[in-house]
Write an enzyme that holds these catalytic residues in place. Structure first.
Site, PDB file in Angstrom:
ATOM      1  N   LYS A   2       6.281  17.182  72.591  1.00 29.95           N
ATOM      2  CA  LYS A   2       7.629  16.972  73.132  1.00 29.95           C
ATOM      3  C   LYS A   2       7.684  17.262  74.622  1.00 29.95           C
ATOM      4  CE  LYS A   2      10.607  17.010  69.147  1.00 29.95           C
ATOM      5  NZ  LYS A   2      11.787  17.526  68.465  1.00 29.95           N
ATOM      6  N   LYS A  13       3.925   4.874  59.513  1.00 31.43           N
ATOM      7  CA  LYS A  13       5.081   5.197  58.688  1.00 31.43           C
ATOM      8  C   LYS A  13       6.356   4.529  59.193  1.00 31.43           C
ATOM      9  CE  LYS A  13       5.960   9.588  58.258  1.00 31.43           C
ATOM     10  NZ  LYS A  13       6.153  11.006  57.881  1.00 31.43           N
ATOM     11  N   LYS A  16      12.402   5.276  62.754  1.00 33.53           N
ATOM     12  CA  LYS A  16      13.560   4.768  63.478  1.00 33.53           C
ATOM     13  C   LYS A  16      13.183   4.287  64.882  1.00 33.53           C
ATOM     14  CE  LYS A  16      15.120   9.278  65.242  1.00 33.53           C
ATOM     15  NZ  LYS A  16      14.309  10.360  64.735  1.00 33.53           N
TER      16      LYS A  16
END
Ligand code: TRP
Length: 335
Positions: free
Chosen positions: A117, A199, A202
């Protein structure tokens, strides 16, 4: 009550940072409603965690409530599970601070999610992003759970929580129960419709079917799903050579309950042109009642409020007991 006290405790947090999709549903949420019989389950919307990355305030508020409504619509019964919003239970931040002081800089530096991140948000590598695992440890330990169901990406944080338990209990005696990560038994692993090698996510919306999506959009995505350039164009389960078809078969199997052999027989000689929209239709019919129920719940603001109020009250009661014990152990004067 007697019986409930004996059930093992399970807890998991979900960040309300994105809309739920078919992969979340078939891979996880679908199996949660049955768990309530066996375990005393706590699920919370981890809103405190989301602000380690900048959020639009109105979107965060909307998504938190939407997610709660969607979980209920997927079958999580608020009477059988404790559903709450993390920021409603102040014990999380309170224990989070204490555990910060029992978590080492070196440990936090090794967290792969922090490294990922901070590489992704170079302009906002804040203290919260770094110390987030200590807050997550507090989320867990407040409820003394036996099991913490998490995905692969969160296992390192549960391991760190276990190290914190060992350190803290080593100093103060048996304060926290040692939690175990819980890897759920086979839920379907749903891959992206446009890229069946990763996978469903979104972040690739064209390959991702959202729970609240309109039927015509869902159908469009299935019609455009990647299959293969196999000239036989035959519906056959072959994960290695036909990953796109295998993924669609796995989705179809999960929503209809049919086996791969039954599916192969059903579409024998028909090719992908018939198969893809059939999968789309089956998914649409599975999601329809969930979407309608979620929409209905979202409109019923009084009901939603009653659910999260009751959840916060129950959670705070349990969390308060643990926090008082911790405060006493570390030497704070009781009020
Ligand atoms: N960190 C988790 C995630 O990003 C969410 C989370 C927060 C969580 N607190 C938790 C999960 C406690 C399990 C237990 O997905």
């Amino acid at each position: 009550m007697e019986e409930q006290a004996k059930k093992k405790v399970m807890l998991s947090g979900i960040q309300p940072s994105g809309d739920l999709h078919l992969g979340n549903y078939l891979g996880a949420i679908k199996n949660w409603s049955a768990r309530a019989e066996e375990f005393d389950c706590y699920y919370f919307m981890a809103d405190l965690h989301t602000i380690t990355v900048r959020q639009n305030p109105a979107d965060l508020r909307r998504r938190t409530l939407e997610q709660l409504a969607q979980y209920i619509a997927c079958g999580l019964d608020p009477k059988k599970n404790t559903l709450f919003i993390q920021s409603h239970v102040p014990e999380h931040t309170q224990l989070g601070w204490v555990l910060n002081c029992y978590t080492m800089f070196g440990e936090l530096s090794r967290m792969t999610q922090f490294k990922d991140k901070s590489a992704k948000h170079k302009d906002n590598i804040n203290g919260g992003l770094f110390t987030y695992p200590a807050l997550m440890a507090a989320d867990i330990l407040l409820y003394q759970p036996d099991y913490v169901p998490v995905g692969e990406d969160q296992k390192q944080h549960v391991e760190l929580t276990r190290n914190i338990v060992q350190r803290f209990n080593g100093i103060y005696g048996d304060v926290f129960k040692m939690p175990e990560p819980y890897i759920p038994k086979a839920g379907a692993r749903v891959m992206g419709l446009t890229a069946p090698d990763s996978k469903m996510s979104k972040s690739i919306p064209e390959g991702c079917v959202f729970l609240m999506e309109k039927p015509e959009d869902i159908q469009r995505k299935f019609k455009r799903a990647v299959t293969d350039s196999d000239t036989e164009r035959c519906v056959r389960y072959d994960l290695e050579h036909k990953p796109g078809v295998a993924n669609l078969m796995s989705i179809y199997s999960a929503v209809t309950g049919r086996s791969y052999e039954e599916i192969e027989r059903e579409f024998d000689g028909q090719g992908y042109g018939a198969f893809k929209p059939a999968v789309g239709d089956a998914v649409i019919e599975t999601l329809r009642p969930i979407r309608e129920e979620a929409e209905r719940i979202l409109k019923d603001k009084a009901y939603l409020e009653q659910v999260y109020r009751a959840g916060a009250e129950k959670a705070s009661y349990v969390a308060g007991k643990t926090l008082r014990k911790v405060y006493k152990k570390v030497g704070f004067v009781a009020l």
